[in-house]
Write a protein that holds these residues in place. Structure first.
Motif, mmCIF file in Angstrom:
data_model
loop_
_atom_site.group_PDB
_atom_site.id
_atom_site.type_symbol
_atom_site.label_atom_id
_atom_site.label_comp_id
_atom_site.label_asym_id
_atom_site.label_seq_id
_atom_site.Cartn_x
_atom_site.Cartn_y
_atom_site.Cartn_z
ATOM 1 N N ASN A 143 43.962 34.241 26.261
ATOM 2 C CA ASN A 143 44.770 33.886 27.412
ATOM 3 C C ASN A 143 45.290 32.474 27.192
ATOM 4 O OD1 ASN A 143 45.481 32.741 29.991
ATOM 5 N ND2 ASN A 143 44.452 34.464 30.956
ATOM 6 N N SER A 148 43.501 29.560 28.769
ATOM 7 C CA SER A 148 42.074 29.394 28.493
ATOM 8 C C SER A 148 41.804 28.274 27.499
ATOM 9 C CB SER A 148 41.515 30.706 27.926
ATOM 10 O OG SER A 148 40.160 30.544 27.591
ATOM 11 N N SER A 159 38.788 28.363 26.127
ATOM 12 C CA SER A 159 37.806 29.040 25.283
ATOM 13 C C SER A 159 38.513 29.950 24.286
ATOM 14 C CB SER A 159 36.842 29.867 26.142
ATOM 15 O OG SER A 159 36.092 29.019 26.987
ATOM 16 N N HIS A 169 37.849 37.371 26.946
ATOM 17 C CA HIS A 169 37.220 36.843 25.735
ATOM 18 C C HIS A 169 36.277 37.880 25.129
ATOM 19 C CE1 HIS A 169 38.359 33.265 28.067
ATOM 20 N NE2 HIS A 169 38.670 32.778 26.875
#
Length: 135
Positions: A23, A26, A28, A67
């Motif tokens: 994304n 994001s 992460s 994720h």
């Protein structure tokens, strides 16, 4: 890091993989390990396939923006790091609604502390949190 997010680590590139951010919003990322690699000595047949590099919230569910993707999940789990560890909350479709239904058709569950050893289930997602051995 190589072209296209690819990487190699160790002697003669023993560990190979790619890094993606599912994304654009994001912080992460997900490292997908393409070589056969064990996460720790003594773990037997366990094979490390994906690692989440958590620099912020981590989403678990069936969507391409997650994720950790779980086929058949009807809800999502959102993990967020905090000063005292991790917290998690989830969403589940109300009354059997389709997971892709508008946001008004899903129930958001409250935040709960999460730590190693906890088992979480809901929305077609079932997982147990484990800490990797130090070292």
């Amino acid at each position: 890091m190589g072209e296209g997010g690819g990487f190699t680590l160790g002697d003669e590139g023993a560990v190979r993989g790619t890094v993606t951010v599912p994304n654009a919003l994001s912080a992460s990322a997900v490292a997908t390990i393409s070589s056969v690699h064990r996460p720790a000595p003594g773990w037997g047949p366990v094979r490390l396939e994906h690692v989440v590099i958590a620099a912020g919230p981590v989403l678990v569910g069936s969507g391409t923006d997650c994720h950790v993707r779980v086929r058949g999940a009807t809800g999502t789990l959102l993990f967020k790091p905090g000063p005292d560890g991790w917290a998690v909350r989830g969403t589940e479709p109300e009354n059997g609604a389709d997971a892709s239904a508008p946001a008004g058709r899903s129930a958001t569950l409250g935040w709960k502390d999460a730590s190693a050893g906890d088992s979480l289930a809901g929305g077609g997602v079932s997982l147990r949190l484990e800490a990797l051995p130090a070292g």
